[in-house]
Design an enzyme around this catalytic site. Sequence first.
Site, PDB file in Angstrom:
ATOM      1  N   ASP A 295     -12.123  -9.096   4.923  1.00  0.00           N
ATOM      2  CA  ASP A 295     -13.445  -9.088   4.276  1.00  0.00           C
ATOM      3  C   ASP A 295     -14.024 -10.492   4.264  1.00  0.00           C
ATOM      4  O   ASP A 295     -15.222 -10.703   4.478  1.00  0.00           O
ATOM      5  CB  ASP A 295     -13.356  -8.588   2.822  1.00  0.00           C
ATOM      6  CG  ASP A 295     -13.574  -7.087   2.709  1.00  0.00           C
ATOM      7  OD1 ASP A 295     -13.201  -6.363   3.651  1.00  0.00           O
ATOM      8  OD2 ASP A 295     -14.122  -6.633   1.681  1.00  0.00           O
TER       9      ASP A 295
ATOM     10  N   TYR B 210       0.823  -1.215   0.000  1.00  0.00           N
ATOM     11  CA  TYR B 210       0.000   0.000   0.000  1.00  0.00           C
ATOM     12  C   TYR B 210       0.860   1.269   0.000  1.00  0.00           C
ATOM     13  O   TYR B 210       0.430   2.313  -0.471  1.00  0.00           O
ATOM     14  CB  TYR B 210      -0.890   0.032   1.246  1.00  0.00           C
ATOM     15  CG  TYR B 210      -2.228  -0.638   1.116  1.00  0.00           C
ATOM     16  CD1 TYR B 210      -2.354  -1.916   0.589  1.00  0.00           C
ATOM     17  CD2 TYR B 210      -3.386   0.004   1.548  1.00  0.00           C
ATOM     18  CE1 TYR B 210      -3.583  -2.531   0.498  1.00  0.00           C
ATOM     19  CE2 TYR B 210      -4.625  -0.604   1.460  1.00  0.00           C
ATOM     20  CZ  TYR B 210      -4.714  -1.874   0.936  1.00  0.00           C
ATOM     21  OH  TYR B 210      -5.937  -2.478   0.853  1.00  0.00           O
TER      22      TYR B 210
ATOM     23  N   ASP C 264      -3.047 -18.052   0.140  1.00  0.00           N
ATOM     24  CA  ASP C 264      -4.101 -18.716  -0.642  1.00  0.00           C
ATOM     25  C   ASP C 264      -4.755 -19.823   0.194  1.00  0.00           C
ATOM     26  O   ASP C 264      -5.977 -19.952   0.249  1.00  0.00           O
ATOM     27  CB  ASP C 264      -3.556 -19.246  -1.985  1.00  0.00           C
ATOM     28  CG  ASP C 264      -2.243 -20.014  -1.861  1.00  0.00           C
ATOM     29  OD1 ASP C 264      -1.636 -20.021  -0.770  1.00  0.00           O
ATOM     30  OD2 ASP C 264      -1.812 -20.623  -2.869  1.00  0.00           O
TER      31      ASP C 264
ATOM     32  N   LYS D 251       3.219 -15.273   1.772  1.00  0.00           N
ATOM     33  CA  LYS D 251       3.330 -15.952   0.475  1.00  0.00           C
ATOM     34  C   LYS D 251       4.822 -16.183   0.271  1.00  0.00           C
ATOM     35  O   LYS D 251       5.419 -15.732  -0.704  1.00  0.00           O
ATOM     36  CB  LYS D 251       2.698 -15.080  -0.623  1.00  0.00           C
ATOM     37  CG  LYS D 251       2.552 -15.760  -1.966  1.00  0.00           C
ATOM     38  CD  LYS D 251       1.492 -16.864  -2.005  1.00  0.00           C
ATOM     39  CE  LYS D 251       1.553 -17.597  -3.333  1.00  0.00           C
ATOM     40  NZ  LYS D 251       0.645 -18.770  -3.359  1.00  0.00           N
TER      41      LYS D 251
ATOM     42  N   ASP E 218      -6.226  -6.976   4.300  1.00  0.00           N
ATOM     43  CA  ASP E 218      -7.407  -6.322   3.716  1.00  0.00           C
ATOM     44  C   ASP E 218      -8.341  -7.388   3.151  1.00  0.00           C
ATOM     45  O   ASP E 218      -9.552  -7.390   3.411  1.00  0.00           O
ATOM     46  CB  ASP E 218      -6.944  -5.371   2.601  1.00  0.00           C
ATOM     47  CG  ASP E 218      -8.104  -4.667   1.921  1.00  0.00           C
ATOM     48  OD1 ASP E 218      -9.011  -4.208   2.632  1.00  0.00           O
ATOM     49  OD2 ASP E 218      -8.102  -4.596   0.679  1.00  0.00           O
TER      50      ASP E 218
HETATM   51  C1  IPM Z   1     -10.276  -1.293   4.489  1.00  0.00           C
HETATM   52  C2  IPM Z   1     -10.574  -0.634   3.175  1.00  0.00           C
HETATM   53  C3  IPM Z   1      -9.456   0.336   2.836  1.00  0.00           C
HETATM   54  C4  IPM Z   1      -8.185  -0.490   2.691  1.00  0.00           C
HETATM   55  C5  IPM Z   1      -9.684   1.233   1.619  1.00  0.00           C
HETATM   56  C6  IPM Z   1     -10.976   2.001   1.708  1.00  0.00           C
HETATM   57  C7  IPM Z   1      -8.533   2.164   1.374  1.00  0.00           C
HETATM   58  O1  IPM Z   1     -10.781  -1.594   2.188  1.00  0.00           O
HETATM   59  O2  IPM Z   1     -10.086  -0.584   5.485  1.00  0.00           O
HETATM   60  O3  IPM Z   1     -10.253  -2.537   4.535  1.00  0.00           O
HETATM   61  O4  IPM Z   1      -7.919  -1.043   1.621  1.00  0.00           O
HETATM   62  O5  IPM Z   1      -7.439  -0.567   3.659  1.00  0.00           O
HETATM   63 MG    MG Z   2     -10.905  -3.585   2.948  1.00  0.00          MG
END
Ligand code: IPM
Ligand code: MG
Length: 359
Positions: free
Chosen positions: A252, A141, A224, A192, A248
């Site tokens: 999710d 990032y 993975d 990885k 990240d």
């Molecule tokens: C998160 C989001 C952020 C990230 C974005 C909005 C920049 O997806 O906090 O998980 O990628 O960190």
């Molecule tokens: Mg995110």
Amino acid sequence: MSQHILCLPGDGVGTEILREAVKVLDVVRERFQLAIEVTHGLVGGAAIDKEGTALSEATLKQACGADAVLFGAVGGPQWDHLPMDQRPEKGLLRLREGLVSFANLRPAILYPQLAQASSLKPEIVAGLDILIVRELTGGIYFGHPRGVKTLENGEREGFNTYVYSESEIRRIARVAFEAAQKRGGRLCSVDKSNVLEVTALWRDVVSEMARDYPDVELSHMYVDNAAMQLVRDPRQFDVIVTGNMFGDILSDCAAMLTGSIGMLPSASLNAEGKGLYEPVHGSAPDIAGQDKANPLAMILSLAMLLRYSLDEQAAADAIEKAVGGVLNQGLRTADIADDSGETVGTAAMGDAVAAALMT
Ligand code: IPM
Ligand code: MG
């Protein structure tokens, strides 16, 4: 002396859910007699429109001076055409960088009341309680060089740099080892290392550190496989530590196991325990302004703020209990709707949590 929380609602559903968290904060302030001062600022697209940049120097300064920052969400289609370094998301990334909030804690807990809302079978997720520790201010990032250049043949080439220094790996691993000590004593480091040198170094450094934590059982997993294991048998995990991008993605994935990403709070802490608190989900432009968003991830982020940065354990516990209470009452926003199909809106959910705190 009063403590200071800076609220940055941002864009999309960010403003709606943060309003509910402030409602809840007002109630706990009263109930627990907390001396907390709250101020508001702009970030993301809202800041681009009013201040010409996704995070002004003045707002960053306020954030650095505050005891904690409560953050909604940023982004939306109206700003998607902007160059990468001017987009709303940059506001969030600059804030994380400026606060040096390198340790992102993303707990994924299944509320028993929501077992039906999970995309996995109830018997696979029952009792799920995972903590993802995501490195937040380094990795791909933030690595340089980055950009898009035009090659001699006229073709464009995009590039980013995935980089971690030993000290960056050590400081995030330390947070994860210590968290594991306080929880189930198991830490899985995700990398990885079969392909990427930077994560082979990550594995080496984390392995070396394990000697200092004999009470923590350390394992390693390729990312993975970790993604697969999270949906195959998520309860094998206690604490997961990983870099910025893998964290990240995996957070999710873990979010969905709990029924909805609308339930997942997060804390991003710096070395002094100051932090930025935000829901794991984004600004959800498709439902923004419609009173449909689930405010619970934001409200639970406020609980984390009270616990980690303000050391107000009783107030944090009370909020978490109130959230459990409204779920017990059967209140559901659309994302966690049950078979009855009856749902409440963002504001009604916030009102219910606030009311539960008063009883
Ligand atoms: C998160 C989001 C952020 C990230 C974005 C909005 C920049 O997806 O906090 O998980 O990628 O960190
Ligand atoms: Mg995110």
